[in-house]
Design a protein around this motif. Sequence first.
Motif, PDB file in Angstrom:
ATOM      1  N   GLY A   8      60.480 133.097  -0.605  1.00 25.43           N
ATOM      2  CA  GLY A   8      60.381 134.506  -0.263  1.00 25.43           C
ATOM      3  C   GLY A   8      61.394 134.728   0.846  1.00 25.43           C
ATOM      4  O   GLY A   8      61.495 133.904   1.764  1.00 25.43           O
ATOM      5  N   ILE A   9      62.178 135.785   0.750  1.00 23.04           N
ATOM      6  CA  ILE A   9      63.256 135.970   1.724  1.00 23.04           C
ATOM      7  C   ILE A   9      63.477 137.447   2.012  1.00 23.04           C
ATOM      8  O   ILE A   9      63.424 138.272   1.105  1.00 23.04           O
ATOM      9  N   GLU A  10      63.711 137.741   3.271  1.00 19.83           N
ATOM     10  CA  GLU A  10      64.057 139.108   3.654  1.00 19.83           C
ATOM     11  C   GLU A  10      65.515 139.348   3.293  1.00 19.83           C
ATOM     12  O   GLU A  10      66.350 138.444   3.448  1.00 19.83           O
ATOM     13  N   THR A  35      61.826 132.538  -7.223  1.00 20.54           N
ATOM     14  CA  THR A  35      61.620 133.676  -6.330  1.00 20.54           C
ATOM     15  C   THR A  35      61.297 134.922  -7.139  1.00 20.54           C
ATOM     16  O   THR A  35      61.201 134.883  -8.369  1.00 20.54           O
ATOM     17  N   ILE A  36      61.174 136.030  -6.452  1.00 19.03           N
ATOM     18  CA  ILE A  36      60.923 137.316  -7.089  1.00 19.03           C
ATOM     19  C   ILE A  36      62.247 137.890  -7.619  1.00 19.03           C
ATOM     20  O   ILE A  36      63.312 137.642  -7.042  1.00 19.03           O
ATOM     21  N   PRO A  58      58.991 138.942 -12.041  1.00 18.99           N
ATOM     22  CA  PRO A  58      58.671 140.281 -11.536  1.00 18.99           C
ATOM     23  C   PRO A  58      57.399 140.220 -10.689  1.00 18.99           C
ATOM     24  O   PRO A  58      56.551 139.329 -10.870  1.00 18.99           O
ATOM     25  N   ALA A  59      57.262 141.176  -9.786  1.00 20.08           N
ATOM     26  CA  ALA A  59      56.089 141.231  -8.911  1.00 20.08           C
ATOM     27  C   ALA A  59      54.795 141.239  -9.715  1.00 20.08           C
ATOM     28  O   ALA A  59      53.813 140.596  -9.335  1.00 20.08           O
ATOM     29  N   SER A  60      54.790 141.939 -10.834  1.00 17.47           N
ATOM     30  CA  SER A  60      53.569 142.037 -11.643  1.00 17.47           C
ATOM     31  C   SER A  60      53.124 140.669 -12.155  1.00 17.47           C
ATOM     32  O   SER A  60      51.927 140.385 -12.237  1.00 17.47           O
ATOM     33  N   SER A  82      51.982 137.496  -3.020  1.00 11.77           N
ATOM     34  CA  SER A  82      52.638 136.208  -2.798  1.00 11.77           C
ATOM     35  C   SER A  82      53.954 136.142  -3.553  1.00 11.77           C
ATOM     36  O   SER A  82      54.004 136.501  -4.728  1.00 11.77           O
ATOM     37  N   VAL A  83      54.978 135.657  -2.886  1.00  7.84           N
ATOM     38  CA  VAL A  83      56.244 135.378  -3.555  1.00  7.84           C
ATOM     39  C   VAL A  83      56.467 133.869  -3.607  1.00  7.84           C
ATOM     40  O   VAL A  83      56.529 133.279  -4.676  1.00  7.84           O
TER      41      VAL A  83
END
Length: 116
Positions: A8-10, A35-36, A58-60, A82-83
């Motif tokens: 997970g990364i900004e 990752t996402i 995907p987030a879903s 959660s990612v």
Amino acid sequence: MVLVLGVGIEPGTPLAHLQEAVGALGLDGVDVVATIVTRASEPAVLELAAGRLLRTYPASELDTVDVPSPSAVVRRLTGTGSVAEAAAILAAREHGGGVLVMPKQRGRGVTVAVAR
């Protein structure tokens, strides 16, 4: 068994910050970076994944995975609780595994987790 690093990364986080977080895990190496979808083109993710399989979700789909450490902040920002953990588990499942072996660890602008 394949070792998967969930990330997970900004946006805009430097590669050095991601490498620092991964280095703190003490891994010999990873086979897959996951990752996402919305972070698939992040330069740090692409550089870390160079020479490895990069899986994105995907987030879903990430949101369907039961994880030990969901985050309300991550949910608000990405649409999933959660990612790193969820992506690691999903990618590991594709290779006959799916067990989280290292829960999420936070770094500077990143979160990493490991699954087999």
